[in-house]
Design an enzyme around this catalytic site. Structure first.
Site, PDB file in Angstrom:
ATOM      1  N   ARG A 104      65.497 -34.245 -22.416  1.00  0.00           N
ATOM      2  CA  ARG A 104      66.616 -34.869 -21.965  1.00  0.00           C
ATOM      3  C   ARG A 104      68.140 -34.314 -22.480  1.00  0.00           C
ATOM      4  NH1 ARG A 104      64.202 -40.393 -20.365  1.00  0.00           N
ATOM      5  NH2 ARG A 104      66.534 -40.784 -18.945  1.00  0.00           N
TER       6      ARG A 104
ATOM      7  N   SER B 263      61.041 -44.317 -19.152  1.00  0.00           N
ATOM      8  CA  SER B 263      61.670 -44.320 -20.804  1.00  0.00           C
ATOM      9  C   SER B 263      61.834 -46.005 -20.883  1.00  0.00           C
ATOM     10  CB  SER B 263      62.615 -43.245 -20.791  1.00  0.00           C
ATOM     11  OG  SER B 263      62.579 -43.550 -22.238  1.00  0.00           O
TER      12      SER B 263
ATOM     13  N   ASP C  77      57.854 -39.967 -24.596  1.00  0.00           N
ATOM     14  CA  ASP C  77      58.688 -40.630 -24.248  1.00  0.00           C
ATOM     15  C   ASP C  77      59.827 -39.773 -25.778  1.00  0.00           C
ATOM     16  OD1 ASP C  77      61.548 -42.011 -23.024  1.00  0.00           O
ATOM     17  OD2 ASP C  77      61.433 -42.758 -25.605  1.00  0.00           O
TER      18      ASP C  77
ATOM     19  N   LYS D   1      57.955 -47.690 -23.399  1.00  0.00           N
ATOM     20  CA  LYS D   1      58.373 -48.464 -24.997  1.00  0.00           C
ATOM     21  C   LYS D   1      57.713 -49.200 -24.418  1.00  0.00           C
ATOM     22  CE  LYS D   1      61.854 -46.025 -24.748  1.00  0.00           C
ATOM     23  NZ  LYS D   1      62.983 -44.647 -24.738  1.00  0.00           N
TER      24      LYS D   1
ATOM     25  N   HIS E 181      64.875 -55.931 -23.062  1.00  0.00           N
ATOM     26  CA  HIS E 181      65.404 -55.092 -23.294  1.00  0.00           C
ATOM     27  C   HIS E 181      66.801 -54.624 -22.774  1.00  0.00           C
ATOM     28  CE1 HIS E 181      65.613 -50.563 -23.755  1.00  0.00           C
ATOM     29  NE2 HIS E 181      66.520 -50.448 -23.106  1.00  0.00           N
TER      30      HIS E 181
HETATM   31  N1  URA Z   1      67.178 -46.075 -22.717  1.00  0.00           N
HETATM   32  C1  URA Z   1      66.104 -45.531 -22.958  1.00  0.00           C
HETATM   33  O1  URA Z   1      65.166 -45.915 -23.813  1.00  0.00           O
HETATM   34  N2  URA Z   1      65.658 -43.649 -21.741  1.00  0.00           N
HETATM   35  C2  URA Z   1      66.595 -43.782 -21.627  1.00  0.00           C
HETATM   36  O2  URA Z   1      66.446 -43.000 -20.463  1.00  0.00           O
HETATM   37  C3  URA Z   1      67.966 -44.522 -21.361  1.00  0.00           C
HETATM   38  C4  URA Z   1      67.989 -45.256 -22.091  1.00  0.00           C
END
Ligand code: URA
Length: 445
Positions: free
Chosen positions: A175, A190, A168, A194, A89
């Protein structure tokens, strides 16, 4: 009755965090289930999010939040896959097309990469948008097709389905409009909720740092990287993070089809040094975490061999074909969307110099103004437009030489992009040393 005894009023949970206390696992689970069910109203969730931004969370609370968010929807398990399942990621940067190179490369060296991505709001599209520049490529596979593809070719690049991590989706939307994105525990939960819902064995993180990144300073990037590694490892997934530079755009292109083209060049062994260095370093970490190599030197040799013998490029063709795309793009880039016009920005000085830096943030804004990225979730993007850097930091440049080519469709967008690019380059009269794009490696202690 039992349920009433076990749950607390949302305002009680908010109050604890507002006053700087630590929440229990049960309170965090109640919050996350409440977000998805609606028991926590948006105003209550927003208040708790703001309290978390201001008061923080302990590592334990962050791990519980991550776990609860991950379990808010379907969690994939892939017991039928025998290869180590490792994903990457990135926190995102300008010209970051690493995933497109990394997945086929990692599959070619023995890993399985079950990559699920989002589209995101960014200066250019996300990985899914880039892949859609390939005619016919589908980023939506049903569960059976996804598993079948992972078994057959050991890689898939798809969008996360709506039944995964619903908490999320809801929380990120809140957010975004309540100025509560910038919080290390919230970002960690977050990202990791995922990634860990994908059914992976291990994870590598590319935490970008600099002008064009979410984390502008090394201190911030290190804090996020350390927290991500700690939480993910606590949750039983071996994880390392590389902190990498994002002061200048990564590689030579910014824009969706242009970035696919450059990724294919990399798989052909013709990639720019910075992009190749970051990609190889990340795949090397994946190989070590997956237990296929003892150390990064051994991993790097194996990766280089897969680039040299064409197996990584063959893997890209397999990926494109498996997901319905036209693999002849590998040999003919003109099959991807093409911009109607180009314009070169020239070096307007009287004497030769060296490019010192290219401001990634200004480049990102220029790309978005051309139409390569979204300013809001529903915005359409133009896959053909973007920028190609003919000179990169460290390169010598003579008066009148082209620095950068702008690909555009709308004449008005050219003017806006030119304005952003007017001060994007800086120069040195002396040759300059280009620092290693990988700043540091963060692993569990
Ligand atoms: N990327 C994400 O997936 N979540 C966040 O909170 C910030 C960047």
């Amino acid at each position: 009755m039992l349920l009433l005894a076990m749950t607390e009023l949302p305002q009680e949970i908010i109050r604890i965090k507002r006053d700087g206390g630590a929440l229990s696992q049960a309170q965090i689970e109640q919050f996350v289930t409440g977000v998805v069910s609606g028991e926590f109203r948006d105003y209550q969730s927003s208040a708790l999010l703001m309290a978390i931004v201001l008061k923080g969370m302990t590592p334990e609370e962050t791990a519980w939040l991550t776990e609860a968010m991950m379990r808010s929807g379907r969690v994939v398990e892939l017991p039928e896959i025998s290869r180590p399942k490792v994903d990457k990621h990135s926190t995102g940067g300008v010209g970051d097309k690493v995933s497109l190179i990394l997945a086929p490369l990692a599959a070619a060296v023995g890993l399985c990469v079950p990559m699920m991505s989002g589209r995101g709001l960014g200066h250019t599209g996300g990985t899914l948008d880039k892949l859609e520049a390939i005619p016919g490529f589908s980023v939506y596979l049903d569960d059976a097709a996804y598993r079948q593809q992972l078994s057959a070719i050991h890689q898939a690049m798809i969008g996360q389905s709506a039944d995964m991590v619903p908490a999320d989706r809801k929380l990120y939307a809140l957010r975004d409009v309540t100025s509560t994105v910038e919080s290390v525990p919230l970002i960690c939960a977050s990202i990791l909720s995922k990634k860990l819902a994908e059914g992976i064995d291990a994870l590598v993180l590319d935490v970008k740092c600099g002008q064009g990144a979410f984390m502008k300073t090394e201190v911030e990037a290190r804090e996020l990287a350390e927290s991500l590694v700690r939480i993910s490892s606590t949750m039983g997934k071996p994880t390392t993070a590389l902190i990498t530079r994002m002061d200048a755009p990564l590689g030579a292109t910014v824009g969706n089809a242009l970035e696919v083209e450059e990724a294919i060049d990399c798989l052909k062994g013709q990639g720019p040094a910075d992009l190749m260095a970051v990609t190889i370093a990340l795949v090397a970490e994946m190989l070590c975490l997956g237990g296929l190599c003892e150390n990064t030197a051994e991993a790097t040799q194996r990766i280089q061999a897969a680039l040299d013998d064409g197996s990584a490029l063959a893997g890209f063709r397999e990926l494109v074909t498996a997901q319905g795309g036209d693999a002849s793009v590998v040999d003919d880039y003109s099959l991807m969307p093409q911009a109607a016009h180009t314009h070169d920005i020239l070096f307007a000085a009287d004497s030769a110099a060296y490019v010192q830096s290219i401001d990634a943030l200004k480049v990102g804004e220029a790309a978005r103004l051309l139409g390569a990225g979204r300013s809001h979730a529903e915005a359409e993007i133009d896959l053909a437009v973007g920028l190609r850097f003919l000179k990169k930091p460290g390169d010598a440049v003579a008066p009148g030489e082209a620095l950068c080519r702008i690909y555009y469709n709308q004449p008005a967008s050219l003017a806006a992009a030119q304005e952003r690019m007017a001060h994007a380059f800086s120069y040195s009269p002396q040759p300059i040393q280009i620092p290693d794009p990988v700043i540091d490696r963060i692993a569990t202690q």
